[in-house]
Design a protein around this motif. Structure first.
Motif, PDB file in Angstrom:
ATOM      1  N   GLN A   9       0.854  -1.186   0.000  1.00 26.43           N
ATOM      2  CA  GLN A   9       0.000   0.000   0.000  1.00 26.43           C
ATOM      3  C   GLN A   9       0.891   1.238   0.000  1.00 26.43           C
ATOM      4  O   GLN A   9       1.822   1.338   0.793  1.00 26.43           O
ATOM      5  N   VAL A  10       0.620   2.133  -0.917  1.00 34.55           N
ATOM      6  CA  VAL A  10       1.385   3.377  -1.035  1.00 34.55           C
ATOM      7  C   VAL A  10       0.425   4.535  -0.837  1.00 34.55           C
ATOM      8  O   VAL A  10      -0.660   4.565  -1.416  1.00 34.55           O
ATOM      9  N   ARG A  11       0.827   5.487  -0.026  1.00 37.21           N
ATOM     10  CA  ARG A  11      -0.022   6.647   0.227  1.00 37.21           C
ATOM     11  C   ARG A  11       0.572   7.873  -0.465  1.00 37.21           C
ATOM     12  O   ARG A  11       1.688   8.265  -0.184  1.00 37.21           O
ATOM     13  N   LEU A  12      -0.191   8.405  -1.390  1.00 35.40           N
ATOM     14  CA  LEU A  12       0.199   9.612  -2.108  1.00 35.40           C
ATOM     15  C   LEU A  12      -0.892  10.652  -1.906  1.00 35.40           C
ATOM     16  O   LEU A  12      -2.062  10.303  -1.742  1.00 35.40           O
ATOM     17  N   THR A  13      -0.502  11.910  -1.968  1.00 36.25           N
ATOM     18  CA  THR A  13      -1.526  12.941  -1.936  1.00 36.25           C
ATOM     19  C   THR A  13      -2.363  12.798  -3.203  1.00 36.25           C
ATOM     20  O   THR A  13      -1.870  12.294  -4.223  1.00 36.25           O
ATOM     21  N   PRO A  14      -3.617  13.225  -3.169  1.00 43.57           N
ATOM     22  CA  PRO A  14      -4.433  13.130  -4.379  1.00 43.57           C
ATOM     23  C   PRO A  14      -3.788  13.839  -5.579  1.00 43.57           C
ATOM     24  O   PRO A  14      -3.841  13.338  -6.704  1.00 43.57           O
ATOM     25  N   GLU A  15      -3.143  14.972  -5.317  1.00 45.11           N
ATOM     26  CA  GLU A  15      -2.495  15.717  -6.402  1.00 45.11           C
ATOM     27  C   GLU A  15      -1.342  14.911  -7.000  1.00 45.11           C
ATOM     28  O   GLU A  15      -1.211  14.800  -8.215  1.00 45.11           O
ATOM     29  N   MET A  16      -0.490  14.338  -6.133  1.00 40.50           N
ATOM     30  CA  MET A  16       0.647  13.577  -6.630  1.00 40.50           C
ATOM     31  C   MET A  16       0.164  12.323  -7.360  1.00 40.50           C
ATOM     32  O   MET A  16       0.716  11.959  -8.397  1.00 40.50           O
ATOM     33  N   HIS A  17      -0.846  11.672  -6.840  1.00 37.96           N
ATOM     34  CA  HIS A  17      -1.385  10.479  -7.487  1.00 37.96           C
ATOM     35  C   HIS A  17      -1.884  10.817  -8.890  1.00 37.96           C
ATOM     36  O   HIS A  17      -1.588  10.103  -9.857  1.00 37.96           O
ATOM     37  N   SER A  18      -2.631  11.909  -9.010  1.00 33.98           N
ATOM     38  CA  SER A  18      -3.160  12.304 -10.323  1.00 33.98           C
ATOM     39  C   SER A  18      -2.043  12.636 -11.299  1.00 33.98           C
ATOM     40  O   SER A  18      -2.080  12.212 -12.459  1.00 33.98           O
ATOM     41  N   LEU A  20       1.154  11.636 -11.193  1.00 32.43           N
ATOM     42  CA  LEU A  20       1.925  10.446 -11.529  1.00 32.43           C
ATOM     43  C   LEU A  20       1.147   9.541 -12.475  1.00 32.43           C
ATOM     44  O   LEU A  20       1.672   9.096 -13.492  1.00 32.43           O
ATOM     45  N   LYS A  21      -0.100   9.295 -12.161  1.00 32.71           N
ATOM     46  CA  LYS A  21      -0.926   8.431 -13.002  1.00 32.71           C
ATOM     47  C   LYS A  21      -1.086   9.028 -14.400  1.00 32.71           C
ATOM     48  O   LYS A  21      -0.994   8.321 -15.402  1.00 32.71           O
ATOM     49  N   GLY A  22      -1.309  10.334 -14.480  1.00 33.05           N
ATOM     50  CA  GLY A  22      -1.441  11.001 -15.773  1.00 33.05           C
ATOM     51  C   GLY A  22      -0.165  10.953 -16.588  1.00 33.05           C
ATOM     52  O   GLY A  22      -0.195  10.670 -17.790  1.00 33.05           O
ATOM     53  N   THR A  23       0.953  11.219 -15.937  1.00 31.28           N
ATOM     54  CA  THR A  23       2.247  11.194 -16.628  1.00 31.28           C
ATOM     55  C   THR A  23       2.560   9.796 -17.139  1.00 31.28           C
ATOM     56  O   THR A  23       2.998   9.626 -18.284  1.00 31.28           O
ATOM     57  N   LEU A  24       2.321   8.801 -16.296  1.00 30.92           N
ATOM     58  CA  LEU A  24       2.575   7.431 -16.720  1.00 30.92           C
ATOM     59  C   LEU A  24       1.644   7.035 -17.869  1.00 30.92           C
ATOM     60  O   LEU A  24       2.075   6.360 -18.809  1.00 30.92           O
ATOM     61  N   ALA A  25       0.388   7.448 -17.797  1.00 33.65           N
ATOM     62  CA  ALA A  25      -0.565   7.125 -18.865  1.00 33.65           C
ATOM     63  C   ALA A  25      -0.128   7.728 -20.191  1.00 33.65           C
ATOM     64  O   ALA A  25      -0.262   7.093 -21.245  1.00 33.65           O
ATOM     65  N   LEU A  26       0.406   8.942 -20.153  1.00 32.34           N
ATOM     66  CA  LEU A  26       0.893   9.575 -21.383  1.00 32.34           C
ATOM     67  C   LEU A  26       2.041   8.784 -22.003  1.00 32.34           C
ATOM     68  O   LEU A  26       2.263   8.851 -23.214  1.00 32.34           O
ATOM     69  N   ASN A  27       2.769   8.070 -21.154  1.00 31.34           N
ATOM     70  CA  ASN A  27       3.886   7.254 -21.628  1.00 31.34           C
ATOM     71  C   ASN A  27       3.507   5.784 -21.757  1.00 31.34           C
ATOM     72  O   ASN A  27       4.383   4.925 -21.861  1.00 31.34           O
ATOM     73  N   ASP A  28       2.196   5.511 -21.733  1.00 32.84           N
ATOM     74  CA  ASP A  28       1.667   4.154 -21.858  1.00 32.84           C
ATOM     75  C   ASP A  28       2.272   3.214 -20.814  1.00 32.84           C
ATOM     76  O   ASP A  28       2.710   2.111 -21.119  1.00 32.84           O
ATOM     77  N   ARG A  29       2.334   3.696 -19.574  1.00 33.51           N
ATOM     78  CA  ARG A  29       2.894   2.926 -18.453  1.00 33.51           C
ATOM     79  C   ARG A  29       1.839   2.779 -17.371  1.00 33.51           C
ATOM     80  O   ARG A  29       0.869   3.512 -17.340  1.00 33.51           O
ATOM     81  N   LYS A  30       2.050   1.867 -16.449  1.00 37.71           N
ATOM     82  CA  LYS A  30       1.121   1.617 -15.355  1.00 37.71           C
ATOM     83  C   LYS A  30       1.801   1.923 -14.019  1.00 37.71           C
ATOM     84  O   LYS A  30       3.020   1.766 -13.887  1.00 37.71           O
ATOM     85  N   LEU A  31       0.996   2.319 -13.029  1.00 38.01           N
ATOM     86  CA  LEU A  31       1.519   2.583 -11.693  1.00 38.01           C
ATOM     87  C   LEU A  31       2.240   1.368 -11.131  1.00 38.01           C
ATOM     88  O   LEU A  31       3.322   1.493 -10.555  1.00 38.01           O
ATOM     89  N   VAL A  32       1.667   0.201 -11.290  1.00 33.84           N
ATOM     90  CA  VAL A  32       2.277  -1.002 -10.736  1.00 33.84           C
ATOM     91  C   VAL A  32       3.662  -1.243 -11.347  1.00 33.84           C
ATOM     92  O   VAL A  32       4.599  -1.606 -10.640  1.00 33.84           O
ATOM     93  N   ASP A  33       3.802  -1.001 -12.643  1.00 34.86           N
ATOM     94  CA  ASP A  33       5.103  -1.174 -13.285  1.00 34.86           C
ATOM     95  C   ASP A  33       6.110  -0.156 -12.763  1.00 34.86           C
ATOM     96  O   ASP A  33       7.277  -0.475 -12.552  1.00 34.86           O
TER      97      ASP A  33
END
Length: 60
Positions: A9-18, A20-33
Motif C-alpha cells: 500500500q502506497v499513500r500519495l496525496t491526491p495531487e501527486m497520485h493524479s 503520476l498516473k497522468g504522466t505514466l498514462a501519457l507514456n503508456d505505463r502503469k503505476l504497478v510497473d
C-alpha cells in the motif's frame, strides 16, 4: 500465471497520485510497473538509486 503475490500500500496525496498516473498514462505505463521498477532499481544498486533520487529532489 502472474508471479506477483504480494501487495504494497502506497499513500500519495491526491495531487501527486493524479500527476503520476497522468504522466505514466501519457507514456503508456502503469503505476504497478513504475513501483516494481523503482523497487528493482533500489534492490539492484541502492547507492545509485539514492543518488538519482537526491538529484530529482534537488539534494534534499
Amino acid at each position: 500465471m502472474d508471479e506477483k503475490t504480494k501487495q504494497v500500500q502506497v499513500r500519495l496525496t491526491p495531487e501527486m497520485h493524479s500527476k503520476l498516473k497522468g504522466t505514466l498514462a501519457l507514456n503508456d505505463r502503469k503505476l504497478v510497473d513504475f513501483f516494481n521498477e523503482a523497487a528493482k532499481a533500489y534492490l539492484t544498486d541502492k547507492s545509485a538509486y539514492e543518488k538519482m533520487i537526491g538529484k530529482i529532489l534537488g539534494g534534499k
